[in-house]
Design a protein around this motif. Structure first.
Motif, PDB file in Angstrom:
ATOM      1  N   ALA A  26     -15.795  -5.651   2.179  1.00 52.29           N
ATOM      2  CA  ALA A  26     -15.487  -4.780   3.306  1.00 52.29           C
ATOM      3  C   ALA A  26     -14.380  -3.803   2.947  1.00 52.29           C
ATOM      4  N   GLN A  27     -14.527  -2.556   3.384  1.00 54.97           N
ATOM      5  CA  GLN A  27     -13.528  -1.535   3.128  1.00 54.97           C
ATOM      6  C   GLN A  27     -12.611  -1.410   4.346  1.00 54.97           C
ATOM      7  N   ALA A 112      -7.224  -7.499   3.551  1.00 55.60           N
ATOM      8  CA  ALA A 112      -7.795  -6.151   3.475  1.00 55.60           C
ATOM      9  C   ALA A 112      -6.840  -5.191   2.786  1.00 55.60           C
ATOM     10  N   PHE A 113      -5.542  -5.460   2.862  1.00 52.42           N
ATOM     11  CA  PHE A 113      -4.508  -4.659   2.205  1.00 52.42           C
ATOM     12  C   PHE A 113      -3.236  -5.485   2.199  1.00 52.42           C
ATOM     13  N   THR A 114      -2.265  -5.066   1.396  1.00 54.01           N
ATOM     14  CA  THR A 114      -0.967  -5.747   1.348  1.00 54.01           C
ATOM     15  C   THR A 114       0.142  -4.706   1.387  1.00 54.01           C
ATOM     16  N   GLY A 181      -9.055  -6.044  -5.760  1.00 56.63           N
ATOM     17  CA  GLY A 181      -9.660  -4.782  -5.390  1.00 56.63           C
ATOM     18  C   GLY A 181      -9.147  -4.154  -4.111  1.00 56.63           C
ATOM     19  N   ARG A 182      -8.218  -4.809  -3.450  1.00 59.63           N
ATOM     20  CA  ARG A 182      -7.698  -4.284  -2.191  1.00 59.63           C
ATOM     21  C   ARG A 182      -6.367  -3.579  -2.409  1.00 59.63           C
ATOM     22  N   PRO A 183      -6.041  -2.575  -1.591  1.00 60.74           N
ATOM     23  CA  PRO A 183      -4.852  -1.755  -1.825  1.00 60.74           C
ATOM     24  C   PRO A 183      -3.541  -2.491  -1.572  1.00 60.74           C
ATOM     25  N   VAL A 184      -2.542  -2.117  -2.357  1.00 61.14           N
ATOM     26  CA  VAL A 184      -1.182  -2.645  -2.219  1.00 61.14           C
ATOM     27  C   VAL A 184      -0.244  -1.451  -2.061  1.00 61.14           C
ATOM     28  N   ASN A 289      -1.687   4.981   7.133  1.00 61.95           N
ATOM     29  CA  ASN A 289      -2.964   5.687   7.256  1.00 61.95           C
ATOM     30  C   ASN A 289      -2.995   6.935   6.383  1.00 61.95           C
ATOM     31  N   TRP A 290      -1.845   7.586   6.226  1.00 63.76           N
ATOM     32  CA  TRP A 290      -1.791   8.750   5.320  1.00 63.76           C
ATOM     33  C   TRP A 290      -2.028   8.313   3.872  1.00 63.76           C
ATOM     34  N   ILE A 291      -1.373   7.248   3.456  1.00 65.36           N
ATOM     35  CA  ILE A 291      -1.569   6.737   2.099  1.00 65.36           C
ATOM     36  C   ILE A 291      -3.036   6.356   1.897  1.00 65.36           C
ATOM     37  N   GLY A 292      -3.631   5.736   2.912  1.00 68.48           N
ATOM     38  CA  GLY A 292      -5.041   5.360   2.845  1.00 68.48           C
ATOM     39  C   GLY A 292      -5.204   3.926   2.374  1.00 68.48           C
ATOM     40  N   LEU A 293      -5.811   3.117   3.201  1.00 69.03           N
ATOM     41  CA  LEU A 293      -5.980   1.703   2.868  1.00 69.03           C
ATOM     42  C   LEU A 293      -7.436   1.394   2.557  1.00 69.03           C
ATOM     43  N   ASP A 294      -8.042   2.233   1.713  1.00 66.09           N
ATOM     44  CA  ASP A 294      -9.427   1.991   1.309  1.00 66.09           C
ATOM     45  C   ASP A 294      -9.493   1.810  -0.187  1.00 66.09           C
TER      46      ASP A 294
END
Length: 294
Positions: A26-27, A112-114, A181-184, A289-294
């Motif tokens: 999931a993205q 989903a992100f850290t 694979g998830r954003p940090v 949200n600007w950085i982008g969590l995808d």
């Protein structure tokens, strides 16, 4: 009714595509709102760089004395949601053969992100864990993480030197291992920004990061020699215009140099804000949200 060969081929291909999409991890979508009416930025006094540079109206009487039940100690109850405490734990992680004390909020794996927050001088993990101080801004970050399936870490920094940088490089690697694979995102406040700038020289850590936040920190005049600069790792800055520890003019000049080089960066300046203002007033949802969590 009989289907033509073309229709059969289309159905088989379409079904195969659907199966592949469903099998993908999931993205993360943009973070869902959480108390935005209380934490979003107020009046924008000035804007530039297509919205990447903003000057925000800040008023101590309104944003501290009006917001806090006890000024700078306890925010009013409306700003916090304490159910998130059920999803947090103090842990000691064994990273690079050296223990690191952290607060973790949210999923221990498969996040989903850290987000990792680095405090300044004189602090420890309790600063980033405090629901009531800094206008409830850490409580909001905790809730944003949990409500969106993410994780939040607040480590205790023992030194702001190479050893401290190595500790956080280990934590970044650990976060990626727990949630492949998830954003940090690494967020550093005040003197903690020395840790962020040190991390930018670590190619392995930089490869694992999606972005950085510098809140009321110093500029890095040699950043253009770093691995992060080569990668064009997005950087979000927030600063108080009246910061007496790290001058806003220096950080703005640094941001301008990045913009001139077409480097992905954004700057929020709190007009009349002091050194601690960015930790209190930065809109975490807007920045992440600007950085982008995808």
């Amino acid at each position: 009714m009989h289907l033509s060969t073309a229709h059969l081929i289309f159905r088989v291909v379409f079904a195969s595509i659907v199966m592949v999409v469903l099998a993908l991890p999931a993205q993360a979508a943009p973070l869902k709102p959480f108390k935005d009416e209380l934490f979003s930025y107020g009046t924008v006094l000035e804007t530039g760089d297509d919205g990447d540079y903003r000057v925000i109206d800040y008023d101590k009487m309104r944003d501290i004395h009006g917001r806090d039940q006890e000024p700078e100690r306890r925010v009013r109850r409306a700003y916090v949601s304490l159910g998130v405490k059920r999803a947090q734990a103090n842990e000691t992680l064994d990273l690079a053969n050296r223990p690191l004390d952290v607060l973790r909020v949210g999923a221990p794996s498969g996040a989903a992100f850290t987000v990792i927050f680095i405090h300044g001088r004189g602090g420890d993990r309790r600063l980033g864990a405090n629901d009531w101080s800094f206008g409830g801004n850490f409580n909001r970050l905790k809730n944003l993480a949990v409500e969106n399936g993410g994780a939040y870490y607040a480590p205790s920094i023992r030194s702001f030197d190479d050893a401290g940088v190595a500790d956080i490089a280990g934590l970044v690697a650990f976060a990626r291992q727990q949630s492949p694979g998830r954003p940090v995102v690494l967020a550093c406040a005040s003197m903690g920004s020395f840790i962020c700038w040190g991390i930018t020289r670590n190619p392995q850590a930089v490869a694992a990061l999606k972005g950085m936040m510098i809140m009321g920190g110093p500029a890095d005049p040699t950043f253009n020699k770093s691995a992060a600069y080569k990668k064009k790792l997005p950087i979000f800055f927030s600063h108080g215009s009246d910061d007496s520890v790290y001058a806003a003019a220096d950080q703005i000049a640094f941001y301008r140099s990045l913009k001139k080089a077409n480097y992905p960066s954004r700057f929020v300046l709190f007009q009349t804000g002091s050194h601690g203002t960015p930790v209190r007033m930065t809109d975490w949802r807007d920045a992440l949200n600007w950085i982008g969590l995808d």
